[in-house]
Scaffold this motif. Structure first.
Motif, PDB file in Angstrom:
ATOM      1  N   ALA A   1       0.827  -1.211   0.000  1.00  0.00           N
ATOM      2  CA  ALA A   1       0.000   0.000   0.000  1.00  0.00           C
ATOM      3  C   ALA A   1       0.861   1.261   0.000  1.00  0.00           C
ATOM      4  N   THR A   2       2.049   1.183  -0.607  1.00  0.00           N
ATOM      5  CA  THR A   2       2.954   2.333  -0.604  1.00  0.00           C
ATOM      6  C   THR A   2       2.308   3.541  -1.257  1.00  0.00           C
ATOM      7  N   ARG A   3       1.662   3.340  -2.397  1.00  0.00           N
ATOM      8  CA  ARG A   3       1.037   4.467  -3.089  1.00  0.00           C
ATOM      9  C   ARG A   3      -0.057   5.101  -2.242  1.00  0.00           C
ATOM     10  N   GLN A   4      -0.835   4.271  -1.588  1.00  0.00           N
ATOM     11  CA  GLN A   4      -1.917   4.801  -0.768  1.00  0.00           C
ATOM     12  C   GLN A   4      -1.374   5.564   0.449  1.00  0.00           C
ATOM     13  N   VAL A   5      -0.232   5.122   1.004  1.00  0.00           N
ATOM     14  CA  VAL A   5       0.365   5.839   2.131  1.00  0.00           C
ATOM     15  C   VAL A   5       0.826   7.221   1.679  1.00  0.00           C
ATOM     16  N   VAL A   6       1.425   7.306   0.482  1.00  0.00           N
ATOM     17  CA  VAL A   6       1.828   8.606  -0.054  1.00  0.00           C
ATOM     18  C   VAL A   6       0.606   9.508  -0.223  1.00  0.00           C
ATOM     19  N   ASP A   7      -0.454   8.957  -0.791  1.00  0.00           N
ATOM     20  CA  ASP A   7      -1.675   9.748  -0.998  1.00  0.00           C
ATOM     21  C   ASP A   7      -2.299  10.165   0.326  1.00  0.00           C
ATOM     22  N   LEU A   8      -2.158   9.323   1.363  1.00  0.00           N
ATOM     23  CA  LEU A   8      -2.686   9.689   2.680  1.00  0.00           C
ATOM     24  C   LEU A   8      -1.957  10.921   3.228  1.00  0.00           C
ATOM     25  N   HIS A   9      -0.633  10.931   3.115  1.00  0.00           N
ATOM     26  CA  HIS A   9       0.129  12.105   3.572  1.00  0.00           C
ATOM     27  C   HIS A   9      -0.195  13.329   2.722  1.00  0.00           C
ATOM     28  N   LEU A  10      -0.452  13.120   1.437  1.00  0.00           N
ATOM     29  CA  LEU A  10      -0.785  14.250   0.568  1.00  0.00           C
ATOM     30  C   LEU A  10      -2.104  14.902   0.958  1.00  0.00           C
ATOM     31  N   LYS A  11      -3.014  14.137   1.551  1.00  0.00           N
ATOM     32  CA  LYS A  11      -4.286  14.714   1.964  1.00  0.00           C
ATOM     33  C   LYS A  11      -4.095  15.795   3.035  1.00  0.00           C
ATOM     34  N   VAL A  12      -2.973  15.754   3.748  1.00  0.00           N
ATOM     35  CA  VAL A  12      -2.658  16.792   4.723  1.00  0.00           C
ATOM     36  C   VAL A  12      -1.687  17.810   4.134  1.00  0.00           C
ATOM     37  N   SER A  13      -0.668  17.317   3.427  1.00  0.00           N
ATOM     38  CA  SER A  13       0.384  18.216   2.953  1.00  0.00           C
ATOM     39  C   SER A  13      -0.109  19.166   1.866  1.00  0.00           C
ATOM     40  N   PHE A  14      -1.040  18.710   1.022  1.00  0.00           N
ATOM     41  CA  PHE A  14      -1.463  19.596  -0.066  1.00  0.00           C
ATOM     42  C   PHE A  14      -2.269  20.801   0.425  1.00  0.00           C
TER      43      PHE A  14
ATOM     44  N   GLY B   1       7.804   9.024  -4.108  1.00  0.00           N
ATOM     45  CA  GLY B   1       7.253   8.240  -3.005  1.00  0.00           C
ATOM     46  C   GLY B   1       6.584   6.967  -3.489  1.00  0.00           C
ATOM     47  N   TRP B   2       5.833   7.063  -4.594  1.00  0.00           N
ATOM     48  CA  TRP B   2       5.182   5.879  -5.151  1.00  0.00           C
ATOM     49  C   TRP B   2       6.190   4.793  -5.494  1.00  0.00           C
ATOM     50  N   ASN B   3       7.326   5.198  -6.060  1.00  0.00           N
ATOM     51  CA  ASN B   3       8.341   4.242  -6.499  1.00  0.00           C
ATOM     52  C   ASN B   3       9.371   3.939  -5.418  1.00  0.00           C
ATOM     53  N   GLN B   4       9.092   4.397  -4.178  1.00  0.00           N
ATOM     54  CA  GLN B   4       9.904   4.089  -3.006  1.00  0.00           C
ATOM     55  C   GLN B   4      11.327   4.612  -3.128  1.00  0.00           C
ATOM     56  N   VAL B   5      11.533   5.628  -3.964  1.00  0.00           N
ATOM     57  CA  VAL B   5      12.820   6.310  -3.994  1.00  0.00           C
ATOM     58  C   VAL B   5      12.968   7.157  -2.735  1.00  0.00           C
ATOM     59  N   LEU B   6      11.860   7.752  -2.294  1.00  0.00           N
ATOM     60  CA  LEU B   6      11.791   8.481  -1.037  1.00  0.00           C
ATOM     61  C   LEU B   6      10.805   7.782  -0.111  1.00  0.00           C
ATOM     62  N   PRO B   7      10.962   7.923   1.204  1.00  0.00           N
ATOM     63  CA  PRO B   7       9.929   7.410   2.113  1.00  0.00           C
ATOM     64  C   PRO B   7       8.587   8.061   1.791  1.00  0.00           C
ATOM     65  N   PRO B   8       7.479   7.350   2.005  1.00  0.00           N
ATOM     66  CA  PRO B   8       6.167   7.904   1.636  1.00  0.00           C
ATOM     67  C   PRO B   8       5.888   9.280   2.212  1.00  0.00           C
ATOM     68  N   TRP B   9       6.210   9.498   3.488  1.00  0.00           N
ATOM     69  CA  TRP B   9       5.921  10.801   4.098  1.00  0.00           C
ATOM     70  C   TRP B   9       6.772  11.895   3.472  1.00  0.00           C
ATOM     71  N   LEU B  10       8.044  11.571   3.138  1.00  0.00           N
ATOM     72  CA  LEU B  10       8.922  12.578   2.552  1.00  0.00           C
ATOM     73  C   LEU B  10       8.513  12.901   1.128  1.00  0.00           C
ATOM     74  N   GLY B  11       8.054  11.881   0.382  1.00  0.00           N
ATOM     75  CA  GLY B  11       7.584  12.139  -0.966  1.00  0.00           C
ATOM     76  C   GLY B  11       6.398  13.098  -0.982  1.00  0.00           C
ATOM     77  N   ALA B  12       5.525  12.977   0.027  1.00  0.00           N
ATOM     78  CA  ALA B  12       4.351  13.852   0.092  1.00  0.00           C
ATOM     79  C   ALA B  12       4.692  15.249   0.588  1.00  0.00           C
ATOM     80  N   TRP B  13       5.695  15.358   1.453  1.00  0.00           N
ATOM     81  CA  TRP B  13       6.020  16.639   2.079  1.00  0.00           C
ATOM     82  C   TRP B  13       7.233  17.323   1.470  1.00  0.00           C
ATOM     83  N   ALA B  14       7.902  16.698   0.503  1.00  0.00           N
ATOM     84  CA  ALA B  14       9.157  17.238  -0.032  1.00  0.00           C
ATOM     85  C   ALA B  14       8.975  18.649  -0.588  1.00  0.00           C
TER      86      ALA B  14
END
Length: 292
Positions: free
Chosen positions: A200-213, A261-274
């Motif tokens: 669920a890596t993609r969904q975790v990134v999208d979850l953080h984006l719901k706050v970061s965006f 973040g989707w491709n796990q190059v960055l941790p999910p939270w960092l991909g959303a908040w970068a």
């Protein structure tokens, strides 16, 4: 919303700067940080309202829009019914169904397997699998017990899969995409996916984006504040062009971080908040230089 927040900041501060209102305020002893504080407080509240709007209104509206579109394209498939369902459950269990009827909570042409140390030890092949009294009941099939000394097969009319912890929502849950779920719904989706052994890596990134965006509204005002307050001769047209350029750059960074973040190059939270972290740092530098 971030575009509107940035353009409003640039337009209002540029107008004040061109009319020497900011110069007059500074002459009275008000520093730039004090001048910009009301804007920053407004942007913070605006980000909170943006989160509530995108979490409470947008997901349901998006879901209804997509449901209508899918109902037109594929009549009868918009209720969560699916084809080619393959899920992993706890205890090394695998469930496959050729079709799943969400309304009747019934799957057809089903295969269930239980693995031990990566090897199948039990298999059930059935015509149907129905949800009955909080249990999955297979009908008209065969049960195979796989062992080193051979395979035993037993036919059955009905068989309750006691160890299967999946629920009907698991078989139908992909009817909602991450953008169609609230924060709580997406968090529950991720929890269930983790229990079922799914990635669920993609969904975790999208979850953080719901706050970061939504926080983007605040960060982009932090960036636009010193730019607009220090404008001298630039016209509103130039401010508009600068605002659009900043928004495109910001949005590009957001999508780039999401992809990383989707491709796990960055941790999910960092991909959303970068993007927010990068532009927040840039805003801090501009504020510091403006103060100097």
């Amino acid at each position: 919303l971030p575009v509107a927040a940035l353009l409003g900041t640039l337009f209002s501060l540029t107008t004040l700067a061109r009319r020497n209102e900011i110069t007059a305020m500074k002459a009275l002893g008000l520093g730039l940080h004090r001048l910009l504080l009301p804007l920053f407080l407004f942007a913070l509240g605006f980000s909170g309202l943006a989160f509530l709007f995108t979490d409470r209104v947008v997901p349901e509206a998006t879901h209804r829009c997509n449901a209508v579109r899918e109902a037109i394209a594929s009549p009868g498939r918009g209720d969560g019914s699916r084809r080619q369902v393959l899920l992993q459950d706890v205890g090394g269990q695998l469930l496959y169904a050729r079709t799943y009827d969400a309304a009747g909570q019934r799957a057809r042409q089903v295969c269930w397997e239980r693995l031990a140390e990566g090897r199948p030890v039990e298999r059930v092949a059935a015509d149907t699998l129905a949800w009955h009294q909080d249990r999955w009941v297979a009908a008209r099939g065969n049960r195979f017990l796989l062992a080193d000394d051979g395979t035993r097969a037993v036919s059955f009319d009905t068989l309750t899969l006691v160890g299967l912890t999946l629920v009907p929502e698991d078989l139908a849950r992909e009817q909602r995409r991450p953008e169609e779920m609230t924060y709580a719904e997406l968090d529950e989706y991720i929890r269930r996916a983790a229990v079922n052994g799914e990635d669920a890596t993609r969904q975790v990134v999208d979850l953080h984006l719901k706050v970061s965006f939504p926080v983007t509204c605040f960060i982009i005002v932090l960036l636009g504040g010193p730019l607009g307050a220090n404008a001298r001769r630039a016209g509103l047209t130039n401010r508009f062009g600068l605002g659009i350029l900043i928004c495109f750059a910001f949005y590009g960074c957001v999508k780039g971080g999401q992809a990383l973040g989707w491709n796990q190059v960055l941790p999910p939270w960092l991909g959303a908040w970068a993007a927010n972290l990068v532009f927040a740092g840039l805003s801090a530098v501009l504020l510091w230089r403006a103060h100097k």
